[in-house]
Design an enzyme around this catalytic site. Sequence first.
Site, PDB file in Angstrom:
ATOM      1  N   ASP A  78       0.819  -1.211   0.000  1.00 58.08           N
ATOM      2  CA  ASP A  78       0.000   0.000   0.000  1.00 58.08           C
ATOM      3  C   ASP A  78       0.855   1.264   0.000  1.00 58.08           C
ATOM      4  O   ASP A  78       0.487   2.266  -0.622  1.00 58.08           O
ATOM      5  CB  ASP A  78      -0.926   0.008   1.222  1.00 58.08           C
ATOM      6  CG  ASP A  78      -2.155  -0.860   1.010  1.00 58.08           C
ATOM      7  OD1 ASP A  78      -2.075  -1.773   0.170  1.00 58.08           O
ATOM      8  OD2 ASP A  78      -3.172  -0.635   1.675  1.00 58.08           O
ATOM      9  N   CYS A 119       0.981  -8.254   5.036  1.00 64.60           N
ATOM     10  CA  CYS A 119       0.554  -6.863   4.876  1.00 64.60           C
ATOM     11  C   CYS A 119      -0.931  -6.737   4.546  1.00 64.60           C
ATOM     12  O   CYS A 119      -1.625  -7.713   4.295  1.00 64.60           O
ATOM     13  CB  CYS A 119       1.435  -6.169   3.845  1.00 64.60           C
ATOM     14  SG  CYS A 119       3.138  -5.951   4.458  1.00 64.60           S
ATOM     15  N   ASP A 120      -1.330  -5.487   4.493  1.00 65.59           N
ATOM     16  CA  ASP A 120      -2.703  -4.992   4.466  1.00 65.59           C
ATOM     17  C   ASP A 120      -3.792  -5.940   3.985  1.00 65.59           C
ATOM     18  O   ASP A 120      -4.518  -6.521   4.773  1.00 65.59           O
ATOM     19  CB  ASP A 120      -2.731  -3.708   3.648  1.00 65.59           C
ATOM     20  CG  ASP A 120      -1.917  -2.614   4.326  1.00 65.59           C
ATOM     21  OD1 ASP A 120      -0.709  -2.822   4.516  1.00 65.59           O
ATOM     22  OD2 ASP A 120      -2.466  -1.573   4.670  1.00 65.59           O
ATOM     23  N   LYS A 121      -3.979  -6.072   2.675  1.00 65.95           N
ATOM     24  CA  LYS A 121      -5.120  -6.825   2.138  1.00 65.95           C
ATOM     25  C   LYS A 121      -4.848  -8.312   2.093  1.00 65.95           C
ATOM     26  O   LYS A 121      -5.773  -9.113   1.937  1.00 65.95           O
ATOM     27  CB  LYS A 121      -5.483  -6.343   0.720  1.00 65.95           C
ATOM     28  CG  LYS A 121      -5.652  -4.847   0.594  1.00 65.95           C
ATOM     29  CD  LYS A 121      -6.547  -4.272   1.640  1.00 65.95           C
ATOM     30  CE  LYS A 121      -6.245  -2.830   1.960  1.00 65.95           C
ATOM     31  NZ  LYS A 121      -4.879  -2.449   2.145  1.00 65.95           N
ATOM     32  N   CYS A 191       4.995  -2.305   8.266  1.00 69.51           N
ATOM     33  CA  CYS A 191       5.362  -0.990   8.806  1.00 69.51           C
ATOM     34  C   CYS A 191       5.034  -0.869  10.293  1.00 69.51           C
ATOM     35  O   CYS A 191       3.981  -1.307  10.750  1.00 69.51           O
ATOM     36  CB  CYS A 191       4.679   0.109   8.004  1.00 69.51           C
ATOM     37  SG  CYS A 191       5.234   0.156   6.280  1.00 69.51           S
ATOM     38  N   GLU A 442      -6.973   4.498  -0.520  1.00 67.48           N
ATOM     39  CA  GLU A 442      -6.645   5.125   0.756  1.00 67.48           C
ATOM     40  C   GLU A 442      -6.176   6.554   0.503  1.00 67.48           C
ATOM     41  O   GLU A 442      -5.529   6.839  -0.504  1.00 67.48           O
ATOM     42  CB  GLU A 442      -5.536   4.352   1.477  1.00 67.48           C
ATOM     43  CG  GLU A 442      -6.002   3.014   2.005  1.00 67.48           C
ATOM     44  CD  GLU A 442      -4.915   2.263   2.736  1.00 67.48           C
ATOM     45  OE1 GLU A 442      -5.247   1.318   3.458  1.00 67.48           O
ATOM     46  OE2 GLU A 442      -3.726   2.609   2.575  1.00 67.48           O
ATOM     47  N   SER A 468      -5.623   5.159   5.213  1.00 68.74           N
ATOM     48  CA  SER A 468      -4.583   4.258   5.680  1.00 68.74           C
ATOM     49  C   SER A 468      -4.644   4.169   7.195  1.00 68.74           C
ATOM     50  O   SER A 468      -5.085   5.097   7.876  1.00 68.74           O
ATOM     51  CB  SER A 468      -3.218   4.790   5.251  1.00 68.74           C
ATOM     52  OG  SER A 468      -2.177   4.163   5.966  1.00 68.74           O
TER      53      SER A 468
END
Length: 551
Positions: A78, A119-121, A191, A442, A468
């Site tokens: 992202d 990570c994210d998704k 992160c 985002e 985000s």
Amino acid sequence: MRSEKVTQGLSRAPHRSLLYALGLDDKELDKPIIGIASSASEIIPGHIQLDQVTEAVKYGVYSAGGTPLSFSTIGVCDGIAMGHEGMKYSLVTRELIADSVESVVRAHRFDGLVLVPNCDKIVPGMLMAAARLDIPAIVVSGGPMLAGEYKGDAIDLHNMFEAVGAVNAGMMEEFELKELEKLACPGCGSCAGMFTANSMNSITEALGIALRGNGTVPAVFSERLRIAKETGRKIMKLLEEDIRPSDILTEEAFKNAISVDMALGCSTNTALHLPAIAHEAGHELTLDLFNEISDRVPHLCSMSPAGIYHMEDLDKAGGIYAVMKELDKSSLLNTEQMTVSGKTVKEILKEIRFIDYEIIRSIDDPYHKTGGLAALKGNIAPEGSIVKQSAVEENMMKHRGPARVYNSEESVVEAINNGEINEGDVIVIRYEGPKGGPGMREMLTPTSALSGMGLDRNVALITDGRFSGATRGAAIGHVSPEAAAGGPIGIIEEGDIIEIDIPAKKINLVLDEDIFKERMDKFEPELREVKGYLGRYARLVQSASTGAIFT
């Protein structure tokens, strides 16, 4: 075993021939076959080390009597996709990942499944697949990144985005930005703050679908590999006892997850992903439920971006189960829930003997009496919207101001950088929802620009897109229905007065009812013509208030 469909019997000789071509032997084909879905890649800092994690999982599976076979899934970073057209391809990968894992597992008839995301998704995509497949499954992530350091202060990726705004405002020199960019992300891992990736990895513990430490043990610690080995062993135990995601991902488990979400101050994206995972598990999570739990669960952790602590600090303080132990003091969890460890939540909580109360506040001394997220409703958002209230300045918890209306992220970033936004404004970004974007980008670039200029203390931002986990300030996303679906956010005009009351969970356009109705009657959404996967996604995706699921 499911794998017998491809390994046993006279008619499966051709299948065995292909498996022998992989270097497998008869003894390995007689054992349960465990699929390992890994999203290792060289483009995502949180995923570059996942091959090591996968190898450790394999070791655990082998040592417990199974045969592990790994396969890959895609992933988008992202941070790298942020602020340009690439971000339209972030959320949409969640469905691709879920579908790809389902396809490989069903086609190859694995007996069990280990999911290795970070990570994210990617995390929610894999969890959606696990719920959908309902074969024994367990998650082990790659772990969070360590925080960077600059002039004695801990820093992370959100500092970089805000620093760009500071340079544009003349509040920072470019040479300082150059120094920062080589220090903010010191190595592999997701992160370092409580952004979306770490929010979701922490929630895997709360759901009971991952082992203790999965959410907080840093990527570079050897303990991460020990967790991975134990995960490989545990999947064999789950298979032996036929414990499936449907036994773990219960309605009460999701309520536990939302409670932990509120205590941690997680990303607003959890209000998209938890409902989507629950949908696959046969449960419905509404935004009203998020509010109900937020009203009774206090905010206990001051995590970056709104706070000063990072994931390594939370890990040293006791981790996710230490937070859960505090919540249990006020009976805010269902501790009878089973976890993939083979223990109930209650049994694991008995093992927690240390909590650093400087980092994890006592239940009697929280940062805020209510949880990290709030869902707002009103004539702008009849289906709801979401804000990380723990990251909002006190003076912005109630705000009334003129609308500054933009139909894309790029146009508002240009306006901010050109100094066109004034204190008290309410920025409206529309046509960035799941259908309208498409892809629901985002908005970290505009929110960070505002923060870098110091405007986040006086300017609100609302959008049918999303934010985000690194966003802070009065940033209200997921406004539903979105403009492209005929939602009222589409009728807001420049200068209209918008009233926001986060404690009261309200957001409204201050407009005479007759004028409001007249505008809605005349409103014709602007629809972008999009081809390829984004076009298909726009046709299939539902409202953000549902978790942007497909039906």
